[in-house]
Write an enzyme that holds these catalytic residues in place. Structure first.
Site, PDB file in Angstrom:
ATOM      1  N   GLU A   1       0.809  -1.230   0.000  1.00  0.00           N
ATOM      2  CA  GLU A   1       0.000   0.000   0.000  1.00  0.00           C
ATOM      3  C   GLU A   1       0.843   1.282   0.000  1.00  0.00           C
ATOM      4  OE1 GLU A   1      -0.761  -0.342   4.824  1.00  0.00           O
ATOM      5  OE2 GLU A   1      -1.795   1.162   3.642  1.00  0.00           O
TER       6      GLU A   1
ATOM      7  N   ASP B   1       0.879  -9.951   3.511  1.00  0.00           N
ATOM      8  CA  ASP B   1      -0.384  -9.699   4.221  1.00  0.00           C
ATOM      9  C   ASP B   1      -1.627  -9.872   3.344  1.00  0.00           C
ATOM     10  OD1 ASP B   1       1.169  -9.116   6.397  1.00  0.00           O
ATOM     11  OD2 ASP B   1       1.000  -6.944   6.200  1.00  0.00           O
TER      12      ASP B   1
ATOM     13  N   MET C   1       2.018 -12.298  11.419  1.00  0.00           N
ATOM     14  CA  MET C   1       1.958 -10.932  10.882  1.00  0.00           C
ATOM     15  C   MET C   1       0.554 -10.618  10.361  1.00  0.00           C
ATOM     16  SD  MET C   1       5.591 -10.006   9.172  1.00  0.00           S
ATOM     17  CE  MET C   1       7.002  -9.637  10.207  1.00  0.00           C
ATOM     18  N   GLY C   2       0.290  -9.353  10.198  1.00  0.00           N
ATOM     19  CA  GLY C   2      -1.028  -8.892   9.753  1.00  0.00           C
ATOM     20  C   GLY C   2      -1.390  -7.674  10.571  1.00  0.00           C
TER      21      GLY C   2
ATOM     22  N   ARG D   1       8.475 -14.097   6.340  1.00  0.00           N
ATOM     23  CA  ARG D   1       8.788 -13.344   5.121  1.00  0.00           C
ATOM     24  C   ARG D   1      10.042 -13.849   4.422  1.00  0.00           C
ATOM     25  NH1 ARG D   1       8.041  -7.226   6.787  1.00  0.00           N
ATOM     26  NH2 ARG D   1      10.264  -7.128   6.399  1.00  0.00           N
TER      27      ARG D   1
HETATM   28  O1  F6P Z   1       5.175  -7.039   5.072  1.00  0.00           O
HETATM   29  C1  F6P Z   1       4.102  -6.526   5.836  1.00  0.00           C
HETATM   30  C2  F6P Z   1       4.406  -6.738   7.251  1.00  0.00           C
HETATM   31  O2  F6P Z   1       4.732  -8.073   7.300  1.00  0.00           O
HETATM   32  C3  F6P Z   1       3.371  -6.456   8.337  1.00  0.00           C
HETATM   33  O3  F6P Z   1       2.462  -7.485   8.593  1.00  0.00           O
HETATM   34  C4  F6P Z   1       4.253  -6.195   9.541  1.00  0.00           C
HETATM   35  O4  F6P Z   1       3.591  -5.435  10.506  1.00  0.00           O
HETATM   36  C5  F6P Z   1       5.375  -5.444   8.923  1.00  0.00           C
HETATM   37  O5  F6P Z   1       5.518  -5.941   7.625  1.00  0.00           O
HETATM   38  C6  F6P Z   1       6.678  -5.562   9.661  1.00  0.00           C
HETATM   39  O6  F6P Z   1       7.620  -4.843   8.938  1.00  0.00           O
HETATM   40  P1  F6P Z   1       9.123  -4.541   9.351  1.00  0.00           P
HETATM   41  O7  F6P Z   1       9.923  -5.643   8.777  1.00  0.00           O
HETATM   42  O8  F6P Z   1       9.458  -3.259   8.690  1.00  0.00           O
HETATM   43  O9  F6P Z   1       9.179  -4.501  10.826  1.00  0.00           O
END
Ligand code: F6P
Length: 348
Positions: A103, A127, A169-170, A276
């Site tokens: 987004e 997500d 995550m979410g 991820r």
């Molecule tokens: O990729 C989206 C996301 O996984 C969200 O669900 C989570 O809150 C965020 O990224 C975490 O991101 P970062 O790696 O920047 O902490």
């Protein structure tokens, strides 16, 4: 002969390299040049780029992460950065820009398009919360990682007669929790879209334990919150350049509360960035490849201000406007399927 700039922005996800590979391959068939922009919008502000050719994409299809690097840099945050970015687009003689992101990255792409930049977007995020598309790549891989974790938690939960809380995550959407929870057979799934009542959750778990099942699995999205308290659990007050706080902690808090109320030993696991990382599933590799090819086709036809999207089994262009104005939250029909298997569904 065209020259395309490509960048990956926001949180990384499995499948980004598959998109880059597809864009480079398809462009080279058209005899076009591709310029990789390093670390998202930051690279375009700073003029940090690298040419991409067939050599660079060799062997990257199954690799997680992004060979271009990523960042959560928002060029509209600091004065002067948009000017620098526009100057660099001119300096590198880019005919088009392909922005791969969620987004925030796509939101920047839309703003730039409105300022005259020829840009095409590709939706990515584990997500799965981008409007206009049925799926974002990365989601399927995350779901398979979380499902594997639930399977593993099941065997140890059963052996020790424990309740296991798994935080996934979410931030605003509970897609990962819902779909993995169905796949893994969760007994409760708590998502941001449906603030939960801790009393009801405990009552349901107790009913399950009283009926003879001596273990339970609770899956909770990091952005889930209790009904009577809309305070998000955050790890820190620190915000990124798009204003998002770092979430985390709900799993631990929930486990403590369940154990206190039920007297059943309750442990928590936070999967975090494991969700991820690593190699994309076959589904994500194919979806990412199709998105990359379709994005180059949009550039060829000069259909800018669009994002490639999956609708049913077809890849179609949708207006970037449509994809960034509203987040795609969990479809309650799917959540209802998950509820059928909850500890005591009628007692929500
Ligand atoms: O990729 C989206 C996301 O996984 C969200 O669900 C989570 O809150 C965020 O990224 C975490 O991101 P970062 O790696 O920047 O902490």
């Amino acid at each position: 002969m065209k020259k395309i700039g490509i960048l990956t922005g926001g949180g990384d996800c499995p499948g980004l390299n598959a998109v880059i590979r597809a864009v480079v391959k398809k462009s080279s068939k058209n005899n076009w040049e591709v310029l990789g922009i390093l670390d998202g919008w930051k690279g375009l502000i700073e003029g940090n780029v690298m040419p991409l050719n067939d050599q660079h994409i060799s062997g990257i299809l199954p690799k997680g992460g992004t060979i271009l690097g990523t960042s959560r840099t928002n060029p509209f945050k600091e004065q002067g950065n948009v000017d620098k970015l526009l100057k660099n687009i001119k300096k590198f003689k880019l005919d088009a820009l392909i922005a791969i992101g969620g987004e925030d990255t796509l939101g920047v792409a839309l703003k730039l398009f409105k300022m005259g930049v020829p840009v095409v977007g590709i939706p990515k995020t584990i997500d799965n919360d981008i409007s206009g598309t049925d799926y974002t790549f990365g989601f399927d891989t995350a779901v398979s990682i979380v499902t594997d974790a639930i399977d593993r938690l099941h065997t140890t939960a059963e052996s020790h007669h424990r309740i296991m809380v798994l935080e996934v995550m979410g931030r605003h959407a509970g897609w990962i929790a819902t779909v993995s929870g169905i796949a893994g057979g969760a007994d409760e799934i708590l998502i941001p879209e449906k603030p939960f009542n801790i009393e009801a959750v405990c009552k349901n778990l107790k009913a399950r334990h009283d009926s003879g099942k001596k273990f339970s699995i609770v899956v909770v999205s990091e952005g889930a919150k209790p009904r009577d308290n809309d305070h998000f659990e955050t790890l820190s007050e620190e915000k990124d350049e798009f204003g998002h706080v770092r979430l985390g902690g709900i799993g631990q808090r929930l486990a403590k509360e369940i154990e206190r109320r039920l007297g059943v030993e309750t442990r928590f696991t936070v999967l975090g960035h494991v969700q991820r990382g690593g190699s994309p599933t076959a589904y994500d590799r194919v979806l990412a490849t199709r998105y990359g090819i379709a994005a180059v086709d949009l550039v060829k036809n000069e259909h800018f201000g669009k994002m490639v999207a999956l609708r049913g089994y077809k890849i179609v262009p949708v207006d970037l406007n449509e994809s960034v104005t509203k987040l795609r939250t969990v479809d309650m029909d799917i959540y209802d399927i998950a509820k059928t298997f909850f500890a005591k569904p009628e007692d929500e």
